[in-house]
Design a protein around this motif. Structure first.
Motif, PDB file in Angstrom:
ATOM      1  N   ALA A   1     -13.039  31.797 -71.443  1.00  0.00           N
ATOM      2  CA  ALA A   1     -13.661  32.110 -70.157  1.00  0.00           C
ATOM      3  C   ALA A   1     -12.885  31.480 -69.013  1.00  0.00           C
ATOM      4  O   ALA A   1     -12.731  32.092 -67.946  1.00  0.00           O
ATOM      5  N   ARG A   2     -12.350  30.289 -69.222  1.00  0.00           N
ATOM      6  CA  ARG A   2     -11.552  29.643 -68.165  1.00  0.00           C
ATOM      7  C   ARG A   2     -10.254  30.419 -67.918  1.00  0.00           C
ATOM      8  O   ARG A   2      -9.828  30.589 -66.772  1.00  0.00           O
ATOM      9  N   ALA A   3      -9.622  30.869 -69.011  1.00  0.00           N
ATOM     10  CA  ALA A   3      -8.380  31.636 -68.856  1.00  0.00           C
ATOM     11  C   ALA A   3      -8.650  32.955 -68.138  1.00  0.00           C
ATOM     12  O   ALA A   3      -7.872  33.372 -67.255  1.00  0.00           O
ATOM     13  N   ASN A   4      -9.732  33.614 -68.477  1.00  0.00           N
ATOM     14  CA  ASN A   4     -10.074  34.877 -67.811  1.00  0.00           C
ATOM     15  C   ASN A   4     -10.380  34.647 -66.335  1.00  0.00           C
ATOM     16  O   ASN A   4     -10.021  35.483 -65.485  1.00  0.00           O
ATOM     17  N   LEU A   5     -11.017  33.555 -66.035  1.00  0.00           N
ATOM     18  CA  LEU A   5     -11.320  33.264 -64.634  1.00  0.00           C
ATOM     19  C   LEU A   5     -10.033  32.989 -63.860  1.00  0.00           C
ATOM     20  O   LEU A   5      -9.872  33.452 -62.707  1.00  0.00           O
ATOM     21  N   ASP A   6      -9.129  32.259 -64.471  1.00  0.00           N
ATOM     22  CA  ASP A   6      -7.864  31.960 -63.783  1.00  0.00           C
ATOM     23  C   ASP A   6      -7.109  33.255 -63.469  1.00  0.00           C
ATOM     24  O   ASP A   6      -6.578  33.440 -62.359  1.00  0.00           O
TER      25      ASP A   6
ATOM     26  N   SER B   1      -5.564  37.625 -59.568  1.00  0.00           N
ATOM     27  CA  SER B   1      -5.560  39.061 -59.261  1.00  0.00           C
ATOM     28  C   SER B   1      -6.239  39.320 -57.924  1.00  0.00           C
ATOM     29  O   SER B   1      -5.792  40.168 -57.129  1.00  0.00           O
ATOM     30  N   PHE B   2      -7.331  38.607 -57.671  1.00  0.00           N
ATOM     31  CA  PHE B   2      -8.026  38.791 -56.396  1.00  0.00           C
ATOM     32  C   PHE B   2      -7.171  38.314 -55.226  1.00  0.00           C
ATOM     33  O   PHE B   2      -7.138  38.958 -54.166  1.00  0.00           O
TER      34      PHE B   2
ATOM     35  N   ARG C   1      -1.746  43.297 -45.750  1.00  0.00           N
ATOM     36  CA  ARG C   1      -0.474  43.882 -45.331  1.00  0.00           C
ATOM     37  C   ARG C   1      -0.575  45.401 -45.206  1.00  0.00           C
ATOM     38  O   ARG C   1       0.385  46.048 -44.797  1.00  0.00           O
ATOM     39  N   GLY C   2      -1.670  45.952 -45.611  1.00  0.00           N
ATOM     40  CA  GLY C   2      -1.847  47.395 -45.527  1.00  0.00           C
ATOM     41  C   GLY C   2      -1.258  48.148 -46.682  1.00  0.00           C
ATOM     42  O   GLY C   2      -1.155  49.373 -46.652  1.00  0.00           O
ATOM     43  N   ALA C   3      -0.860  47.378 -47.752  1.00  0.00           N
ATOM     44  CA  ALA C   3      -0.251  48.019 -48.915  1.00  0.00           C
ATOM     45  C   ALA C   3      -1.271  48.424 -49.952  1.00  0.00           C
ATOM     46  O   ALA C   3      -0.921  49.000 -50.984  1.00  0.00           O
ATOM     47  N   SER C   4      -2.536  48.124 -49.700  1.00  0.00           N
ATOM     48  CA  SER C   4      -3.587  48.470 -50.655  1.00  0.00           C
ATOM     49  C   SER C   4      -4.863  48.791 -49.885  1.00  0.00           C
ATOM     50  O   SER C   4      -5.016  48.422 -48.717  1.00  0.00           O
ATOM     51  N   ASN C   5      -5.769  49.460 -50.560  1.00  0.00           N
ATOM     52  CA  ASN C   5      -7.007  49.839 -49.884  1.00  0.00           C
ATOM     53  C   ASN C   5      -8.134  48.834 -50.207  1.00  0.00           C
ATOM     54  O   ASN C   5      -8.011  47.952 -51.068  1.00  0.00           O
ATOM     55  N   ALA C   6      -9.283  49.017 -49.539  1.00  0.00           N
ATOM     56  CA  ALA C   6     -10.413  48.105 -49.689  1.00  0.00           C
ATOM     57  C   ALA C   6     -11.036  48.210 -51.074  1.00  0.00           C
ATOM     58  O   ALA C   6     -11.566  47.229 -51.609  1.00  0.00           O
ATOM     59  N   GLN C   7     -10.985  49.360 -51.684  1.00  0.00           N
ATOM     60  CA  GLN C   7     -11.599  49.523 -53.001  1.00  0.00           C
ATOM     61  C   GLN C   7     -10.909  48.656 -54.037  1.00  0.00           C
ATOM     62  O   GLN C   7     -11.568  48.022 -54.866  1.00  0.00           O
ATOM     63  N   ALA C   8      -9.586  48.595 -54.011  1.00  0.00           N
ATOM     64  CA  ALA C   8      -8.853  47.768 -54.965  1.00  0.00           C
ATOM     65  C   ALA C   8      -9.183  46.294 -54.769  1.00  0.00           C
ATOM     66  O   ALA C   8      -9.326  45.535 -55.724  1.00  0.00           O
ATOM     67  N   ARG C   9      -9.295  45.909 -53.471  1.00  0.00           N
ATOM     68  CA  ARG C   9      -9.652  44.505 -53.207  1.00  0.00           C
ATOM     69  C   ARG C   9     -11.058  44.189 -53.717  1.00  0.00           C
ATOM     70  O   ARG C   9     -11.283  43.147 -54.332  1.00  0.00           O
ATOM     71  N   ASP C  10     -12.013  45.085 -53.505  1.00  0.00           N
ATOM     72  CA  ASP C  10     -13.394  44.850 -53.940  1.00  0.00           C
ATOM     73  C   ASP C  10     -13.504  44.792 -55.463  1.00  0.00           C
ATOM     74  O   ASP C  10     -14.267  43.985 -56.011  1.00  0.00           O
ATOM     75  N   GLU C  11     -12.729  45.660 -56.148  1.00  0.00           N
ATOM     76  CA  GLU C  11     -12.762  45.629 -57.601  1.00  0.00           C
ATOM     77  C   GLU C  11     -12.196  44.309 -58.139  1.00  0.00           C
ATOM     78  O   GLU C  11     -12.730  43.736 -59.102  1.00  0.00           O
TER      79      GLU C  11
ATOM     80  N   GLN D   1     -13.410  38.877 -60.435  1.00  0.00           N
ATOM     81  CA  GLN D   1     -13.408  37.418 -60.270  1.00  0.00           C
ATOM     82  C   GLN D   1     -14.813  36.850 -60.442  1.00  0.00           C
ATOM     83  O   GLN D   1     -15.027  35.845 -61.137  1.00  0.00           O
ATOM     84  N   GLN D   2     -15.806  37.470 -59.844  1.00  0.00           N
ATOM     85  CA  GLN D   2     -17.189  36.997 -59.947  1.00  0.00           C
ATOM     86  C   GLN D   2     -17.699  37.106 -61.376  1.00  0.00           C
ATOM     87  O   GLN D   2     -18.424  36.224 -61.865  1.00  0.00           O
ATOM     88  N   ALA D   3     -17.338  38.186 -62.077  1.00  0.00           N
ATOM     89  CA  ALA D   3     -17.749  38.341 -63.469  1.00  0.00           C
ATOM     90  C   ALA D   3     -17.123  37.257 -64.344  1.00  0.00           C
ATOM     91  O   ALA D   3     -17.759  36.735 -65.268  1.00  0.00           O
ATOM     92  N   ALA D   4     -15.884  36.891 -64.056  1.00  0.00           N
ATOM     93  CA  ALA D   4     -15.217  35.842 -64.824  1.00  0.00           C
ATOM     94  C   ALA D   4     -15.887  34.494 -64.597  1.00  0.00           C
ATOM     95  O   ALA D   4     -16.022  33.679 -65.522  1.00  0.00           O
ATOM     96  N   ARG D   5     -16.326  34.248 -63.363  1.00  0.00           N
ATOM     97  CA  ARG D   5     -17.040  32.995 -63.085  1.00  0.00           C
ATOM     98  C   ARG D   5     -18.367  32.941 -63.837  1.00  0.00           C
ATOM     99  O   ARG D   5     -18.744  31.888 -64.384  1.00  0.00           O
ATOM    100  N   ALA D   6     -19.060  34.065 -63.892  1.00  0.00           N
ATOM    101  CA  ALA D   6     -20.323  34.112 -64.629  1.00  0.00           C
ATOM    102  C   ALA D   6     -20.089  33.897 -66.125  1.00  0.00           C
ATOM    103  O   ALA D   6     -20.874  33.207 -66.796  1.00  0.00           O
ATOM    104  N   SER D   7     -19.015  34.473 -66.657  1.00  0.00           N
ATOM    105  CA  SER D   7     -18.703  34.287 -68.083  1.00  0.00           C
ATOM    106  C   SER D   7     -18.397  32.820 -68.379  1.00  0.00           C
ATOM    107  O   SER D   7     -18.771  32.304 -69.441  1.00  0.00           O
ATOM    108  N   LEU D   8     -17.718  32.155 -67.452  1.00  0.00           N
ATOM    109  CA  LEU D   8     -17.430  30.725 -67.643  1.00  0.00           C
ATOM    110  C   LEU D   8     -18.721  29.913 -67.649  1.00  0.00           C
ATOM    111  O   LEU D   8     -18.900  29.024 -68.489  1.00  0.00           O
TER     112      LEU D   8
END
Length: 343
Positions: free
Chosen positions: A99-104, A109-110, A119-129, A134-141
């Motif tokens: 769980a710690r490795a997955n969170l790291d 990635s986030f 920088r405008g190289a990605s959209n908001a959906q990719a950032r939100d995913e 990240q939040q799911a990894a914290r919950a798993s930890l």
């Protein structure tokens, strides 16, 4: 002898007999007398009850696993937070490391997704995913940490441990009994009173208990709670009291005789039971006032051993006839001696 002389002698004899009778009446019969006493009188309700631990819990695991180690000795005292049981935690530790490795990885990635979005190289959906992963990894930890924590079972409060029901190496199911933990000071006392007495019981009243294990000893406690609902089958009310047990002499489960103190009158007036003269539905006592008998009606309260409480009719400074009142009547002069004295 002339008739006139005989009449004269008869008159003198009658005068002498009357004088002797008056003298004897003036002395009067001998009676024993007592004074009313002031003493403590209590209204009591006697019943039976059972002692219980103030707190009682069976130590059980929340998760299944192999029992790795017991950290206690049967019957010993335990403090709140003491480690009692360790389950095998190898799998739980491996899950925590994963769980710690997955969170790291999720956090990195986030961070990249956030930078690309700025920088405008990605959209908001990719950032939100990426943020969601990240939040799911914290919950798993947090879940993995909770599972690891549950491999160590600690005492919830101070108390004394009972007899264990498992051995090291046993595979325990979730909820399986391990050992009981009891709080022995104070103790609870559970008992019942009939519905006719329920209105006389309230929290704060004193109780006294006796038990065969300590013959002649008295233990005191205080009523702490009443069940507002009466038992339908027995028409009785459940009462709970608490009493101190600093030396741990009393034990949960003991059967005890309970005395509930309903009321106390520390300066109640009491007289010997034999001083009361029943006359139909009336109760009378014979007093000695200025050397003569006077009767007075009284009302009694609680009956004690050989004595009775007087609720009405006496002030406490009277002299009562305790023995011999059967041979006197109101207005008769009497001779007195204190009860218990020789003739």
């Amino acid at each position: 002898m002339p008739a006139r002389a005989r009449r004269y002698l008869v008159a003198i004899a009658l005068l002498l007999i009357g004088a002797v009778g008056q003298a004897q009446e003036g002395r009067g019969p001998l009676v024993e007398v007592v004074r009313p006493e002031r003493t403590l009188v209590r209204d009591e309700l006697i019943t039976f009850g059972t002692l219980r631990s103030d707190e009682s819990v069976m130590i059980r695991p929340e998760i299944e696993g192999r029992l790795a180690r017991l950290h206690f000795v049967e019957g010993q005292a335990a403090a709140a937070g003491d480690l009692l049981v360790s389950l095998d935690d190898a799998i739980a530790r491996a899950e925590l490391a994963l769980a710690r490795a997955n969170l790291d990885l999720a956090e990195k990635s986030f961070q990249r997704a956030q930078l690309l979005f700025q920088r405008g190289a990605s959209n908001a959906q990719a950032r939100d995913e990426a943020q969601s992963r990240q939040q799911a990894a914290r919950a798993s930890l947090a879940l993995a940490q909770a599972r690891l924590d549950k491999t160590q079972i600690r005492a919830p409060y101070d108390g004394r441990l009972g007899l264990r029901r498992v051995s090291p190496g046993d595979y325990l199911e979730a909820g399986q009994d391990i050992v009981n933990l009891e709080v022995l000071d104070p103790l609870k006392l559970d008992f019942r009173v009939p519905q006719k007495a329920a209105g006389q019981i309230h929290p704060g009243q004193a109780v006294e208990i006796r038990l065969d294990a300590f013959a002649g000893e008295l233990f005191r406690g205080t009523i702490s709670a009443l069940n507002p609902q009466l038992d339908v089958a027995g028409r009785s009310q459940a009462i709970r009291a608490r009493l101190g047990n600093p030396q741990l002499r009393l034990r949960p489960g003991q059967f005890v005789r309970v005395t509930v103190i309903l009321a106390e009158r520390p300066h109640a007036l009491v007289i010997p039971e034999e001083a009361v003269m029943p006359l139909g539905e009336r109760l009378l006592v014979n007093l000695v006032v200025d050397g003569k008998v006077e009767q007075r009606e009284i009302k009694l309260g609680r009956r004690l051993r050989g004595r009775v409480e007087v609720r009405e009719g006496l002030s406490g400074d009277e002299t009562l006839i305790s023995a011999g009142w059967q041979k006197v009547r109101p207005g008769m002069a009497v001779r007195t001696r204190a009860a218990g004295e020789g003739a």
